[in-house]
Design an enzyme around this catalytic site. Structure first.
Site, PDB file in Angstrom:
ATOM      1  N   ASN A  75       0.881  -1.640   0.513  1.00 28.25           N
ATOM      2  CA  ASN A  75      -0.235   0.152  -0.176  1.00 28.25           C
ATOM      3  C   ASN A  75       0.611   1.467   0.043  1.00 28.25           C
ATOM      4  O   ASN A  75       2.354   0.963   0.341  1.00 28.25           O
ATOM      5  CB  ASN A  75      -1.202   0.309   1.203  1.00 28.25           C
ATOM      6  CG  ASN A  75      -0.247   0.855   2.569  1.00 28.25           C
ATOM      7  OD1 ASN A  75      -0.332   1.690   2.853  1.00 28.25           O
ATOM      8  ND2 ASN A  75       0.188   0.401   3.390  1.00 28.25           N
ATOM      9  N   ASN A 133       3.346   7.351  14.904  1.00 26.89           N
ATOM     10  CA  ASN A 133       3.882   6.489  13.775  1.00 26.89           C
ATOM     11  C   ASN A 133       5.424   7.288  13.309  1.00 26.89           C
ATOM     12  O   ASN A 133       5.420   8.348  13.154  1.00 26.89           O
ATOM     13  CB  ASN A 133       3.119   7.061  12.814  1.00 26.89           C
ATOM     14  CG  ASN A 133       3.705   5.854  11.538  1.00 26.89           C
ATOM     15  OD1 ASN A 133       4.610   5.736  11.411  1.00 26.89           O
ATOM     16  ND2 ASN A 133       2.806   6.085  10.775  1.00 26.89           N
ATOM     17  N   CYS A 136       7.932   7.784   9.329  1.00 26.55           N
ATOM     18  CA  CYS A 136       7.784   9.312   8.316  1.00 26.55           C
ATOM     19  C   CYS A 136       8.946  10.037   8.036  1.00 26.55           C
ATOM     20  O   CYS A 136       9.738   9.853   8.502  1.00 26.55           O
ATOM     21  CB  CYS A 136       7.050  10.017   9.505  1.00 26.55           C
ATOM     22  SG  CYS A 136       5.319   9.385   9.508  1.00 26.55           S
ATOM     23  N   ILE A 197       5.475  -4.190  13.899  1.00 26.17           N
ATOM     24  CA  ILE A 197       6.406  -3.613  13.142  1.00 26.17           C
ATOM     25  C   ILE A 197       5.544  -2.569  12.346  1.00 26.17           C
ATOM     26  O   ILE A 197       4.567  -3.067  12.221  1.00 26.17           O
ATOM     27  CB  ILE A 197       7.011  -4.684  12.441  1.00 26.17           C
ATOM     28  CG1 ILE A 197       7.010  -5.174  11.704  1.00 26.17           C
ATOM     29  CG2 ILE A 197       8.575  -5.403  13.475  1.00 26.17           C
ATOM     30  CD1 ILE A 197       7.443  -6.190  10.584  1.00 26.17           C
ATOM     31  N   ASN A 198       5.649  -1.910  11.933  1.00 21.19           N
ATOM     32  CA  ASN A 198       4.914  -1.171  10.240  1.00 21.19           C
ATOM     33  C   ASN A 198       5.383  -1.669   8.995  1.00 21.19           C
ATOM     34  O   ASN A 198       5.790  -2.584   9.133  1.00 21.19           O
ATOM     35  CB  ASN A 198       6.032   0.516  10.671  1.00 21.19           C
ATOM     36  CG  ASN A 198       4.492   0.885   9.703  1.00 21.19           C
ATOM     37  OD1 ASN A 198       3.636   0.559   9.539  1.00 21.19           O
ATOM     38  ND2 ASN A 198       4.280   2.072  10.306  1.00 21.19           N
TER      39      ASN A 198
HETATM   40  C1  LIG Z   1      -3.766   0.161   3.943  1.00 20.49           C
HETATM   41  C2  LIG Z   1      -2.713   0.440   5.210  1.00 20.49           C
HETATM   42  C3  LIG Z   1      -2.419   1.777   5.596  1.00 20.49           C
HETATM   43  C4  LIG Z   1      -2.549   1.992   7.082  1.00 20.49           C
HETATM   44  N1  LIG Z   1      -1.837   2.994   7.527  1.00 20.49           N
HETATM   45  C5  LIG Z   1      -0.855   3.258   8.643  1.00 20.49           C
HETATM   46  C6  LIG Z   1      -1.026   4.253   9.050  1.00 20.49           C
HETATM   47  O1  LIG Z   1      -1.891   5.394   8.836  1.00 20.49           O
HETATM   48  N2  LIG Z   1      -0.108   4.524  10.779  1.00 20.49           N
HETATM   49  C7  LIG Z   1       0.754   3.841  10.789  1.00 20.49           C
HETATM   50  O2  LIG Z   1       0.942   3.424  12.037  1.00 20.49           O
HETATM   51  N3  LIG Z   1       0.681   2.269   9.992  1.00 20.49           N
HETATM   52  C8  LIG Z   1      -0.363   1.670   8.986  1.00 20.49           C
HETATM   53  N4  LIG Z   1      -0.149   1.175   8.465  1.00 20.49           N
HETATM   54  C9  LIG Z   1       0.514   0.003   9.302  1.00 20.49           C
HETATM   55  C10 LIG Z   1      -0.137  -1.555   9.448  1.00 20.49           C
HETATM   56  O3  LIG Z   1      -0.686  -0.286  11.165  1.00 20.49           O
HETATM   57  C11 LIG Z   1       0.472  -2.452  10.084  1.00 20.49           C
HETATM   58  O4  LIG Z   1       1.632  -1.374  10.833  1.00 20.49           O
HETATM   59  C12 LIG Z   1       1.136  -3.115   8.939  1.00 20.49           C
HETATM   60  O5  LIG Z   1      -0.513  -3.297   8.006  1.00 20.49           O
HETATM   61  C13 LIG Z   1       1.792  -4.458   9.387  1.00 20.49           C
HETATM   62  O6  LIG Z   1       0.521  -5.646  10.206  1.00 20.49           O
HETATM   63  P1  LIG Z   1      -0.560  -6.357   8.974  1.00 20.49           P
HETATM   64  O7  LIG Z   1       0.311  -7.531   8.133  1.00 20.49           O
HETATM   65  O8  LIG Z   1      -1.347  -6.787  10.043  1.00 20.49           O
HETATM   66  O9  LIG Z   1      -1.182  -6.229   8.289  1.00 20.49           O
HETATM   67  C14 LIG Z   1      -1.483   0.544   7.118  1.00 20.49           C
HETATM   68  C15 LIG Z   1      -1.160  -0.445   6.953  1.00 20.49           C
HETATM   69  C16 LIG Z   1      -2.436  -0.971   5.816  1.00 20.49           C
HETATM   70  C17 LIG Z   1      -2.044  -2.098   4.780  1.00 20.49           C
END
Ligand SMILES: Cc1cc2nc3c(=O)[nH]c(=O)nc-3n(C[C@H](O)[C@H](O)[C@H](O)COP(=O)(O)O)c2cc1C
Length: 309
Positions: A75, A133, A136, A197-198
């Site tokens: 994404n 977060n 950035c 993790i992010n």
């Molecule tokens: C569409 C999308 C938008 C996201 N937006 C943010 C965000 O605004 N801030 C943030 O800290 N992480 C954001 N993330 C990261 C997620 O919070 C998470 O850390 C990451 O997707 C890993 O977890 P998962 O494998 O369960 O998706 C985003 C992830 C996705 C897929």
């Protein structure tokens, strides 16, 4: 007949943040929660983590912003959000009405911006904690992410810590060489917990058109593909720091959450899995509770860090 297993105590404490259970939704994957009302029992969640909020509204990146890959999602949303004022007036009232903890994810271009957000959210009814977060761009350092430099990461954490009485979680980026060094510096600022993790930086290309599959070319990879990386990060960091660690990355079912917890996570976040199954976070919580009962554990806290190596 053997007696039914006792229901384990699912309550967790992340520094000063108390949750009714350890399963949260991950930032950016659950909107502002109102989108999921009627689809999901929101009060069954340990916490809702909001999309990232910045001081001013952000339009986000060009479309397309999502591309599916073999075992995950790429994404490049670009942190689209309506800004602090609109968040408080339009999004927070619904969140405030929920019977679950609300964690507001914040982002900025400078440590001062993070601090201003933290100060403004302090005392807002309905906000239980902040999640910072740091993946950035640091505008003053030529756009290198705060989260990839120990000094810059700690500077943001300390600025937020000083600006608010709310519990503060810092969400770390895995796109670094030495995650433990960064985690240690951030933990030393006195924050309540770390979230790991992010997303991981990735790219996908349409071979027929020769164009990247994301409008922004590069994006963040999430989903099952990143779980082993997230579990490793939780394992290494939770052994190195004294603050609680929240695991996030590739959790689609209860066993993934149990794996994160055995690695050392006191709580978990479910992200991309929710796009395929909106009930995933609630099912993770229910399955985890059953699993703990079958193991004979009285509390979910007893599972944390129990990996034998
Ligand atoms: C569409 C999308 C938008 C996201 N937006 C943010 C965000 O605004 N801030 C943030 O800290 N992480 C954001 N993330 C990261 C997620 O919070 C998470 O850390 C990451 O997707 C890993 O977890 P998962 O494998 O369960 O998706 C985003 C992830 C996705 C897929």
């Amino acid at each position: 007949m053997s007696p039914a297993p006792l229901r384990p105590d699912m309550r967790v404490q992340i520094g000063r943040l108390a949750l009714k259970n350890p399963v949260m939704v991950a930032s950016g994957t659950f909107g502002w929660a109102n989108e999921y009302a009627g689809l999901v029992r929101l009060d069954a969640l340990g916490a809702v983590v909001t999309k990232g909020v910045s001081l001013e509204p952000r339009a986000g990146n060009p479309q397309p912003r999502i591309a599916e890959t073999a075992a995950g999602l790429l994404n490049s949303i670009g942190l689209q959000n309506p800004g602090l004022e609109a968040f408080i007036s339009q999004k927070l009232p619904f969140l405030h009405g929920l019977d679950t903890a609300v964690v507001v994810n914040i982002l900025g271009d400078t440590p001062e911006e993070y601090a201003r957000l933290a100060a403004a959210l302090d005392g807002q009814a309905g906000v239980d904690a902040l999640e910072v977060n740091i993946s950035c761009p640091n505008v003053r350092a030529g756009g290198i992410a705060f989260g990839s430099d120990p000094g810059a990461a700690a500077e943001v954490a300390a600025a937020v810590r000083a600006a608010t009485r709310l519990p503060v979680l810092v969400k770390l980026s895995p796109n670094v060489t030495d995650l433990v060094a960064i985690a240690s510096r951030v933990a030393a600022t006195g924050v309540d917990g770390l979230v790991l993790i992010n997303t991981l930086r990735g790219m996908a290309i349409d071979v027929w058109t020769g164009r990247p599959r994301l409008g922004n070319a590069i994006g963040g990879l999430s989903g099952p593909a990143i779980k082993p990386i997230a579990v490793r990060a939780v394992f290494e960091v939770s052994r190195a720091v004294a603050v609680p660690v929240v695991g996030c990355g590739g959790i689609t079912g209860w066993a993934d959450a149990a794996e994160h917890m055995r690695a050392g996570a006191v709580a978990v976040q479910v992200g991309s899995a929710t796009f395929r199954n909106p009930a995933a976070p609630v099912e993770v919580e229910e399955g985890l509770e059953r699993f703990l009962g079958e193991l004979g554990l009285r509390s979910c806290r007893e599972l944390v860090g129990t990996v034998e190596v």
